[in-house]
Motif scaffolding. Structure first.
Motif, PDB file in Angstrom:
ATOM      1  N   SER A  45     -66.943 -39.861  35.831  1.00  0.00           N
ATOM      2  CA  SER A  45     -68.257 -39.241  36.017  1.00  0.00           C
ATOM      3  C   SER A  45     -69.373 -40.251  35.777  1.00  0.00           C
ATOM      4  O   SER A  45     -70.314 -40.366  36.573  1.00  0.00           O
ATOM      5  N   ALA A  58     -63.541 -39.492  43.727  1.00  0.00           N
ATOM      6  CA  ALA A  58     -63.197 -39.482  42.310  1.00  0.00           C
ATOM      7  C   ALA A  58     -61.928 -40.295  42.053  1.00  0.00           C
ATOM      8  O   ALA A  58     -60.920 -40.138  42.730  1.00  0.00           O
ATOM      9  N   ARG A  76     -68.701 -36.505  40.929  1.00  0.00           N
ATOM     10  CA  ARG A  76     -67.734 -37.588  40.761  1.00  0.00           C
ATOM     11  C   ARG A  76     -67.337 -38.192  42.102  1.00  0.00           C
ATOM     12  O   ARG A  76     -66.199 -38.606  42.296  1.00  0.00           O
ATOM     13  N   PHE A 131     -72.842 -37.587  38.592  1.00  0.00           N
ATOM     14  CA  PHE A 131     -72.023 -37.461  37.387  1.00  0.00           C
ATOM     15  C   PHE A 131     -71.068 -36.272  37.498  1.00  0.00           C
ATOM     16  O   PHE A 131     -69.913 -36.349  37.086  1.00  0.00           O
ATOM     17  N   PHE A 132     -71.557 -35.177  38.061  1.00  0.00           N
ATOM     18  CA  PHE A 132     -70.739 -33.966  38.115  1.00  0.00           C
ATOM     19  C   PHE A 132     -69.919 -33.839  39.393  1.00  0.00           C
ATOM     20  O   PHE A 132     -68.845 -33.252  39.381  1.00  0.00           O
TER      21      PHE A 132
END
Length: 407
Positions: A381, A344, A264, A261-262
């Motif tokens: 994310s 990302a 990405r 999630f962080f």
């Protein structure tokens, strides 16, 4: 500084990894609210962490896959085929869920301008052609650019070649694999500090003001991803292993999804997933191939993003959509998602491809891409967290099912 240093040491050494990551998240959010300038500076820690993961991931995949295949003993079974089926079925289910939610809660966009200078693919053929050319990429270039399809192809080829080598060569490959794994463990130990920097910088530099105008669009996107993560994926795992899937589902979300999630980036999260597979005591010959492969083709979150944003554009322009076209969109989104890069924002440039199904001009489609970048703070994310955690989930389910059959 005297107060910061013990906190940093606790995030690196104290307690479980999940607990330390949570400490990093809270500390980063507090720093962003209390000292925004310092929080933006702390973003360097996050950039260094993600950079380290991206640097070590291709080498890890190359060495681990090559070593696993070279040292594979005749008669040992792997679970790659059922994992591939789960990857493809999960991605299509994600696209179909996104279609249903988009019809249930139609969303209109405020188109904001051009999506940038990047060039989206012009058709499915171009996406598939890119995948094929990635397979035959120069191995050095594949490692340098993080082309995991190319890395995987060369690792498999060399692994098969070294399978017939002498025992000393196989031992060397095994030792090399252990050495790279030790470096990966060190990088993962730094995850809480890296996530502290990522959270602090993200909140301080962007905040969430830009997201409120797209609340309904985000609700549909995140709602579809939650349904896949907490309903559809557990059903697929239950059908595979025949018992309560939620302990495994929640562990994968907690230990893989939070980090993804962080960061990405599915590619950057490969080392984290490898460690989780090892913790779950899965077959190394299986997960050393399925995890890097999943980071490239298991893209349920990307399929959701492509589908929801495309149908939002369709609703905005007042275009009528019949059932067959919606099903075709699900197939196109699934195939396109497999071509999304493991970095990302990788899925956003595939939106114009899906929009072309409905005759939406590229200029408008790129405005939809621009909307995607605005909501990317949360959308990308959550998408990456779903994609990456599902890689481990489906790998574990297939391995567990094979173990049950063997008993």
């Amino acid at each position: 500084m005297n107060q910061t240093q013990p906190l940093m040491l606790r995030m690196v050494y104290g307690g479980s990894l999940v607990t330390r990551i949570l400490i990093g998240i809270v500390a980063g959010a507090l720093l962003a609210m209390l000292a925004p300038a310092a929080a933006e500076s702390a973003g360097l820690l996050g950039s260094l962490f993600v950079g380290a993961l991206k640097a070590v991931a291709p080498v890890l995949v190359f060495v681990l896959v090559m070593s696993s295949i070279a040292n594979h003993k005749k008669g040992e079974q792997t679970s790659i085929k059922p994992i591939l089926y789960l990857y493809l079925l999960g991605t299509f289910a994600a696209a179909l869920t996104a279609v249903l939610l988009s019809f249930a809660f139609p969303t209109e966009l405020v188109l904001v301008g051009h999506g940038g200078d990047a060039s989206p693919p012009e058709g499915i053929g171009e996406v598939l052609q890119t995948l094929v050319f990635n397979i035959v990429d120069n191995p050095v270039n594949a490692l340098l650019t993080g082309n995991f399809i190319g890395v995987l192809a060369w690792a498999v080829g060399l692994g098969l070649a070294f399978h017939h080598a002498g025992d000393s060569t196989k031992t060397l490959l095994g030792d090399l694999s252990m050495g790279v794994s030790a470096i990966v463990k060190f990088v993962i130990r730094l995850a809480p500090v890296g996530i502290f920097g990522l959270v602090a910088n993200t909140i301080a530099s962007t905040g969430f003001d830009a997201l409120w105008g797209y609340a309904q669009l985000l609700a549909v996107l995140l709602g579809a991803m939650l349904i896949i993560a907490l309903v559809v994926n557990p059903v697929l795992v239950y059908l595979k292993i025949g018992r309560n899937p939620y302990p495994l589902v929640l562990q994968c979300l907690r230990e893989s999804g939070v980090t993804a999630f962080f960061t990405r980036s599915s590619a950057a999260n490969i080392p984290v997933n490898m460690e989780l597979c090892k913790k779950l005591r899965l077959h190394e010959d299986t997960y050393s191939v399925s995890i890097p492969l999943g980071a490239t083709i298991n893209m349920g979150g990307a399929a959701i993003t492509i589908t929801v944003l495309t149908l939002a554009a369709v609703h905005t322009l007042g275009i009528e959509v019949d059932l067959m076209t919606a099903l075709l969109l699900s197939v196109v989104a699934s195939v396109s998602a497999c071509g999304a890069s493991g970095v990302a924002g990788g899925s956003l440039l595939l939106i114009p491809l899906a929009c072309s199904l409905f005759g939406i001009p590229n200029e408008v489609a790129m405005q939809v891409v621009a909307v995607g970048f605005i909501i990317g703070v949360l959308q990308d994310s959550a998408e990456t967290g779903l994609n990456s955690s599902t890689d481990v989930l489906f790998t574990a389910a297939a391995c567990m099912a094979d173990e049950q059959k063997a008993k």
